[in-house]
Design an enzyme around this catalytic site. Sequence first.
Site, short mmCIF file in Angstrom:
data_model
loop_
_atom_site.label_atom_id
_atom_site.label_comp_id
_atom_site.label_asym_id
_atom_site.label_seq_id
_atom_site.Cartn_x
_atom_site.Cartn_y
_atom_site.Cartn_z
N ASP A 177 -1.96 -1.14 -4.31
CA ASP A 177 -2.13 0.32 -4.38
C ASP A 177 -3.53 0.76 -4.78
O ASP A 177 -3.71 1.79 -5.43
CB ASP A 177 -1.10 0.94 -5.37
CG ASP A 177 0.33 0.59 -4.98
OD1 ASP A 177 0.58 0.48 -3.77
OD2 ASP A 177 1.17 0.44 -5.88
N LYS A 183 -6.20 0.77 -0.28
CA LYS A 183 -6.61 -0.03 0.90
C LYS A 183 -6.42 0.76 2.19
O LYS A 183 -7.24 0.70 3.09
CB LYS A 183 -5.77 -1.32 0.99
CG LYS A 183 -5.96 -2.27 -0.18
CD LYS A 183 -5.03 -3.45 -0.07
CE LYS A 183 -3.58 -3.10 -0.22
NZ LYS A 183 -3.17 -2.60 -1.53
N GLY A 187 2.87 -0.03 0.97
CA GLY A 187 2.92 1.42 1.20
C GLY A 187 1.49 1.91 1.16
O GLY A 187 0.87 1.93 0.10
N HIS A 188 0.93 2.19 2.32
CA HIS A 188 -0.47 2.59 2.40
C HIS A 188 -0.57 4.05 2.81
O HIS A 188 -0.11 4.43 3.88
CB HIS A 188 -1.21 1.71 3.43
CG HIS A 188 -1.16 0.24 3.08
ND1 HIS A 188 -1.50 -0.76 3.94
CD2 HIS A 188 -0.80 -0.39 1.93
CE1 HIS A 188 -1.36 -1.94 3.34
NE2 HIS A 188 -0.93 -1.74 2.13
N GLN A 205 -0.76 -5.60 -0.50
CA GLN A 205 -0.67 -5.98 -1.92
C GLN A 205 -2.07 -6.23 -2.48
O GLN A 205 -3.02 -5.63 -1.99
CB GLN A 205 0.22 -7.22 -2.11
CG GLN A 205 1.70 -6.96 -1.85
CD GLN A 205 2.11 -6.97 -0.39
OE1 GLN A 205 1.80 -7.91 0.31
NE2 GLN A 205 2.80 -5.94 0.05
P1 GDP Z 1 -2.75 1.08 -0.89
O1 GDP Z 1 -1.39 0.51 -0.97
O2 GDP Z 1 -3.80 0.16 -1.42
O3 GDP Z 1 -3.10 1.56 0.49
O4 GDP Z 1 -2.77 2.37 -1.84
P2 GDP Z 1 -1.62 3.48 -1.96
O5 GDP Z 1 -1.71 4.37 -0.77
O6 GDP Z 1 -0.31 2.88 -2.29
O7 GDP Z 1 -2.08 4.24 -3.29
C1 GDP Z 1 -3.34 4.83 -3.39
C2 GDP Z 1 -3.15 6.34 -3.66
O8 GDP Z 1 -4.38 6.89 -4.04
C3 GDP Z 1 -2.71 7.11 -2.42
O9 GDP Z 1 -1.88 8.15 -2.82
C4 GDP Z 1 -4.02 7.64 -1.87
O10 GDP Z 1 -3.87 8.83 -1.09
C5 GDP Z 1 -4.77 7.93 -3.13
N1 GDP Z 1 -6.22 7.83 -3.05
C6 GDP Z 1 -6.99 6.91 -2.41
N2 GDP Z 1 -8.29 7.10 -2.70
C7 GDP Z 1 -8.34 8.14 -3.56
C8 GDP Z 1 -9.41 8.78 -4.28
O11 GDP Z 1 -10.57 8.42 -4.19
N3 GDP Z 1 -9.06 9.80 -5.11
C9 GDP Z 1 -7.78 10.23 -5.25
N4 GDP Z 1 -7.54 11.23 -6.07
N5 GDP Z 1 -6.76 9.64 -4.61
C10 GDP Z 1 -7.04 8.61 -3.79
P1 IMO Z 2 0.50 -2.29 -1.27
O1 IMO Z 2 0.15 -2.98 0.03
C1 IMO Z 2 1.98 -2.61 -5.35
C2 IMO Z 2 4.98 -5.70 -6.13
C3 IMO Z 2 6.38 -5.23 -6.48
C4 IMO Z 2 6.80 -6.36 -7.39
C5 IMO Z 2 6.20 -7.59 -6.74
C6 IMO Z 2 7.15 -8.35 -5.83
O2 IMO Z 2 0.99 -0.91 -1.09
O3 IMO Z 2 -0.61 -2.43 -2.24
P2 IMO Z 2 8.14 -7.87 -3.41
O4 IMO Z 2 9.00 -6.75 -2.90
O5 IMO Z 2 6.85 -8.02 -2.67
O6 IMO Z 2 8.89 -9.17 -3.50
O7 IMO Z 2 7.79 -7.45 -4.92
O8 IMO Z 2 5.10 -7.11 -5.98
N1 IMO Z 2 4.45 -5.18 -4.85
C7 IMO Z 2 3.50 -4.22 -4.78
N2 IMO Z 2 2.92 -3.50 -5.76
N3 IMO Z 2 1.62 -2.46 -4.07
C8 IMO Z 2 2.19 -3.18 -3.08
O9 IMO Z 2 1.78 -3.12 -1.80
C9 IMO Z 2 3.21 -4.10 -3.41
N4 IMO Z 2 3.99 -4.95 -2.70
C10 IMO Z 2 4.73 -5.61 -3.60
O10 IMO Z 2 6.35 -3.98 -7.13
O11 IMO Z 2 6.21 -6.21 -8.65
MG MG Z 3 0.47 0.95 -1.79
#
Ligand code: GDP
Ligand code: IMO
Ligand code: MG
Length: 429
Positions: A13, A16, A40-41, A223
Amino acid sequence: MTAIAVVGSQWGDEGKGKITDFLSKDAAMAVRSNGGNNAGHTIEIGDKTFKMRLIPSGIFAAKNGAVIGNGVVINPEVMFGELDNLEKEGIDISGLKISNRAHVIMPYHILQDTYQEEAKGDKKIGTTKNGIGPCYMDKASRIGIRVCDLLERDTFEEKLRTSLAEKNALFTKVYGKPELKFEDIFEKYLEYGQKMKKYVTDTSVVVNNALDNDEKVLFEGAQGVMLDIDEGTYPYVTSSNTISGGIASGIGMGANRLDTVIGVCKAYTTRVGEGPFPTELLDEVGDRIRETAHEYGTVTGRPRRVGWFDSVALRHAKRVAGINALSLNLLDVFSGFDKIKICTAYELDGEKIDYYPASLKELYRCKPVYEELPAWEEDITNVKTWEDLPENAKKFLNRVSELVGVPLVTVSVGPDREQTIVLKNPWEM
Ligand code: GDP
Ligand code: IMO
Ligand code: MG
């Protein structure tokens, strides 16, 4: 540069999706090589928000579409749901390619994930309960079902009967749960196979050909390094290799093909699920960061655990994933804060250490050593250049880069594509 990898350098999270989307406007294709719909991106483009689980985030901008490699585990129902949504939004998905060698998440994997977690009680991993671990377990046990198997009726029937007999024994005898019926799964998954067929190919050939032709390919990690099955905080990890090494095996290409590995990080740290987290903030500062940044899981909606930036973890990530460029996101979150802390080392049993302990017992005894920096008042969400950032923000960024030992290439000041400051174009490095 023709091959850039974007990997999470913390516990997932890190943003990416946003950086992948941003960089893929210059790419021929965007490729995923690990994980499944545990990812979840989030991508914000104008007034639209997309939450990508399985389909590479680069599908919006990459010229020739997106590739799902052999290292990914595919839940067909989730994938088709995601594709339908994209089509409804007018996104061109015709360039999608799915590996014939990718493994399929079956209904029993999801149940097994749930039963295992329940049985672990307070020792649970806190998985996303999407069947990721059990699907990779079956792959390693050599009883998994691959995409190519769904395309051969007799092969699929034989494999499903064998797997189901084993799973039903486990479900009834170990977990005291009901059996699954062959008939409830077989035709449905054969149909998924037929629906998938037009996208299925040997994606190793597709990606290697693109690289041979000097096309720009973006490898999108899921991840983060600290969730890697080998290099993360085992057993509180996911079940795939999230480090850049996992890209070679998850695509079927040489480990020497990547030019640049971008480690994506936040200005702080988050973690979802259980496991050690030395810089975790269990106070109002943590709550303030969580609420300011809306730190709630994209996949499960769980509140994310929040902590200060941990340069010990980042140096570990740099080494094991070969990170040679850094993308820092969510810098805007610290506007209006008084001070920011950075963890520079750990103290273990009275001694300062600079490595990431393998033993969880040791890790739980580690106390972060902090350095404190002043924050800034200004709203920075409209800042477009390095020069326009507040001095204290620049100092923070320079210190992070210095402590990790990697140059910054982008800094993000908001979730939208446009809220990205480019210090060095990774395609021109
Ligand atoms: P990922 O799994 O690495 O793609 O990240 P996620 O999407 O799960 O979580 C990142 C969160 O931060 C999302 O809600 C993005 O929309 C948000 N985000 C990304 N870059 C920025 C930033 O520079 N500032 C803010 N406020 N939010 C951001
Ligand atoms: P993105 O790509 C954050 C965490 C789960 C749990 C552990 C194992 O959005 O960054 P799993 O279902 O993979 O067997 O769970 O890994 N986890 C993540 N945490 N971002 C993710 O993906 C994750 N994918 C798995 O919360 O702790
Ligand atoms: Mg994510």
